[in-house]
Design a protein around this motif. Structure first.
Motif, PDB file in Angstrom:
ATOM      1  N   ARG A  56     -36.125  14.615  19.412  1.00 42.25           N
ATOM      2  CA  ARG A  56     -35.277  13.293  19.467  1.00 42.25           C
ATOM      3  C   ARG A  56     -36.285  12.133  19.852  1.00 42.25           C
ATOM      4  O   ARG A  56     -37.438  12.162  19.725  1.00 42.25           O
ATOM      5  CB  ARG A  56     -34.560  13.611  20.895  1.00 42.25           C
ATOM      6  CG  ARG A  56     -35.320  13.764  22.127  1.00 42.25           C
ATOM      7  CD  ARG A  56     -34.499  13.926  23.387  1.00 42.25           C
ATOM      8  NE  ARG A  56     -35.131  13.988  24.552  1.00 42.25           N
ATOM      9  CZ  ARG A  56     -35.835  13.044  25.327  1.00 42.25           C
ATOM     10  NH1 ARG A  56     -35.927  11.750  24.930  1.00 42.25           N
ATOM     11  NH2 ARG A  56     -36.411  13.386  26.489  1.00 42.25           N
ATOM     12  N   VAL A  57     -35.432  10.985  19.720  1.00 45.35           N
ATOM     13  CA  VAL A  57     -36.473   9.718  19.953  1.00 45.35           C
ATOM     14  C   VAL A  57     -36.741   9.735  21.361  1.00 45.35           C
ATOM     15  O   VAL A  57     -36.016   9.914  22.310  1.00 45.35           O
ATOM     16  CB  VAL A  57     -35.394   8.587  19.623  1.00 45.35           C
ATOM     17  CG1 VAL A  57     -36.016   7.315  19.927  1.00 45.35           C
ATOM     18  CG2 VAL A  57     -34.884   8.583  18.127  1.00 45.35           C
ATOM     19  N   ASP A  75     -39.332   9.013  29.398  1.00 47.54           N
ATOM     20  CA  ASP A  75     -40.175   9.811  28.863  1.00 47.54           C
ATOM     21  C   ASP A  75     -41.672   9.563  29.065  1.00 47.54           C
ATOM     22  O   ASP A  75     -42.746  10.305  28.699  1.00 47.54           O
ATOM     23  CB  ASP A  75     -39.830  10.262  27.343  1.00 47.54           C
ATOM     24  CG  ASP A  75     -38.700  10.713  27.162  1.00 47.54           C
ATOM     25  OD1 ASP A  75     -37.979  11.733  27.980  1.00 47.54           O
ATOM     26  OD2 ASP A  75     -37.945  10.691  26.178  1.00 47.54           O
ATOM     27  N   TYR A 113     -41.165   9.988  18.935  1.00 46.69           N
ATOM     28  CA  TYR A 113     -40.381  11.110  18.899  1.00 46.69           C
ATOM     29  C   TYR A 113     -41.226  12.199  19.837  1.00 46.69           C
ATOM     30  O   TYR A 113     -42.085  12.420  20.045  1.00 46.69           O
ATOM     31  CB  TYR A 113     -40.056  11.863  17.545  1.00 46.69           C
ATOM     32  CG  TYR A 113     -39.561  10.893  16.593  1.00 46.69           C
ATOM     33  CD1 TYR A 113     -38.199  10.480  16.677  1.00 46.69           C
ATOM     34  CD2 TYR A 113     -40.285  10.242  15.857  1.00 46.69           C
ATOM     35  CE1 TYR A 113     -37.602   9.650  15.787  1.00 46.69           C
ATOM     36  CE2 TYR A 113     -39.944   9.002  15.004  1.00 46.69           C
ATOM     37  CZ  TYR A 113     -38.537   8.863  15.218  1.00 46.69           C
ATOM     38  OH  TYR A 113     -38.189   7.751  14.102  1.00 46.69           O
ATOM     39  N   GLU A 139     -38.527  18.689  22.957  1.00 46.37           N
ATOM     40  CA  GLU A 139     -38.455  19.018  24.297  1.00 46.37           C
ATOM     41  C   GLU A 139     -38.077  20.467  24.172  1.00 46.37           C
ATOM     42  O   GLU A 139     -37.236  21.079  23.187  1.00 46.37           O
ATOM     43  CB  GLU A 139     -36.912  18.322  24.680  1.00 46.37           C
ATOM     44  CG  GLU A 139     -37.140  17.696  25.975  1.00 46.37           C
ATOM     45  CD  GLU A 139     -35.596  17.057  26.516  1.00 46.37           C
ATOM     46  OE1 GLU A 139     -35.803  16.381  27.580  1.00 46.37           O
ATOM     47  OE2 GLU A 139     -34.908  16.866  25.923  1.00 46.37           O
ATOM     48  N   TYR A 143     -39.573  17.128  11.278  1.00 42.51           N
ATOM     49  CA  TYR A 143     -38.939  16.016  11.890  1.00 42.51           C
ATOM     50  C   TYR A 143     -39.368  14.798  11.506  1.00 42.51           C
ATOM     51  O   TYR A 143     -38.662  13.922  10.859  1.00 42.51           O
ATOM     52  CB  TYR A 143     -38.636  15.993  13.501  1.00 42.51           C
ATOM     53  CG  TYR A 143     -37.641  15.102  13.737  1.00 42.51           C
ATOM     54  CD1 TYR A 143     -36.292  15.545  14.012  1.00 42.51           C
ATOM     55  CD2 TYR A 143     -37.896  13.791  14.300  1.00 42.51           C
ATOM     56  CE1 TYR A 143     -35.352  14.441  14.370  1.00 42.51           C
ATOM     57  CE2 TYR A 143     -36.888  13.212  14.675  1.00 42.51           C
ATOM     58  CZ  TYR A 143     -35.448  13.347  14.752  1.00 42.51           C
ATOM     59  OH  TYR A 143     -34.729  12.354  15.201  1.00 42.51           O
ATOM     60  N   GLU A 203     -37.450  11.896   9.096  1.00 37.43           N
ATOM     61  CA  GLU A 203     -37.138  10.559   9.540  1.00 37.43           C
ATOM     62  C   GLU A 203     -37.711   9.642   8.491  1.00 37.43           C
ATOM     63  O   GLU A 203     -37.357   8.641   8.111  1.00 37.43           O
ATOM     64  CB  GLU A 203     -37.776  10.621  10.868  1.00 37.43           C
ATOM     65  CG  GLU A 203     -37.425   9.167  11.595  1.00 37.43           C
ATOM     66  CD  GLU A 203     -35.727   9.014  11.637  1.00 37.43           C
ATOM     67  OE1 GLU A 203     -35.392   7.642  11.519  1.00 37.43           O
ATOM     68  OE2 GLU A 203     -35.043   9.939  11.913  1.00 37.43           O
ATOM     69  N   GLY A 223     -33.312  16.158  12.010  1.00 37.64           N
ATOM     70  CA  GLY A 223     -33.017  16.882  13.275  1.00 37.64           C
ATOM     71  C   GLY A 223     -31.821  17.698  13.219  1.00 37.64           C
ATOM     72  O   GLY A 223     -31.488  18.641  13.737  1.00 37.64           O
ATOM     73  N   GLU A 224     -31.038  17.665  11.925  1.00 33.82           N
ATOM     74  CA  GLU A 224     -30.018  18.425  11.860  1.00 33.82           C
ATOM     75  C   GLU A 224     -30.239  19.759  11.062  1.00 33.82           C
ATOM     76  O   GLU A 224     -29.356  20.585  11.092  1.00 33.82           O
ATOM     77  CB  GLU A 224     -28.798  17.680  11.217  1.00 33.82           C
ATOM     78  CG  GLU A 224     -28.329  16.592  12.235  1.00 33.82           C
ATOM     79  CD  GLU A 224     -27.010  15.735  11.273  1.00 33.82           C
ATOM     80  OE1 GLU A 224     -26.680  16.064  10.182  1.00 33.82           O
ATOM     81  OE2 GLU A 224     -26.662  14.925  12.205  1.00 33.82           O
TER      82      GLU A 224
END
Length: 182
Positions: free
Chosen positions: A1-2, A7, A42, A45, A102, A106, A177-178
């Motif tokens: 994730r971004v 974070d 990015y 997690e 990822y 992107e 990410g999908e």
């Protein structure tokens, strides 16, 4: 994730480990905050904890101008992979592959033609994933990178430049990410 501003502390601690190991170059808090705020940093997690990270640096280390090539007169639009790191206890579990996958998706989504890295310690890992050695960063970069980026390469680090061509984004591709992967 971004990555998000919340974070920062976890990412800073992880990157400091990488700096101590000699795997990452030192970054100031301001530089890291700006990178996170740009929307091109990015995190990976796992069960609510950040276990890895990476960034896409367009042009001179800032967010991308998505309307044109970064290398004037050229179809080459390189994007730097930076601050790519996986916590020690998660190495060997394909977390690095997930981050790289990822970041490549992107970069393709943002019309990058190539991704590149400057590395002093992890070249073999990237070569095993399709990257090609171009030579010493401060020398080989002259023919491949935007001039502003070449000027920021520290010759004393002896970083080597590696690059990988990306396939063009296709409307049938899944969004970053999908895709089910690692």
């Amino acid at each position: 994730r971004v990555a998000a501003a919340k974070d920062f502390v976890a990412v800073r601690e992880m990157l400091l480990d990488g700096e101590k190991e000699g795997r990452l170059r030192a970054r100031s808090d301001d530089e890291l905050r700006a990178s996170i705020a740009s929307g091109t940093f990015y995190v990976l997690e796992l069960d609510g904890s950040i276990v890895g990270c990476g960034a896409l640096l367009f042009d001179d280390g800032v967010d991308a101008d998505l309307n044109g090539s970064q290398c004037e007169g050229s179809a080459i639009r390189p994007v730097e992979l930076a601050a790519m790191y996986v916590s020690k206890r998660f190495r060997g579990s394909f977390r690095g592959d997930a981050i790289l996958d990822y970041l490549e998706q992107e970069a393709r989504f943002r019309s990058a033609s190539h991704v590149y890295i400057l590395t002093t310690r992890t070249a073999g890992w990237f070569v095993a994933r399709g990257f090609e050695k171009l030579g010493p960063g401060h020398v080989a970069g002259v023919n491949f990178l935007p001039s502003a980026r070449v000027k920021r390469i520290e010759p004393s680090r002896n970083a080597l430049l590696y690059a990988k061509a990306l396939l063009e984004w296709d409307e049938t591709d899944t969004c970053p990410g999908e895709r089910i992967g690692f």
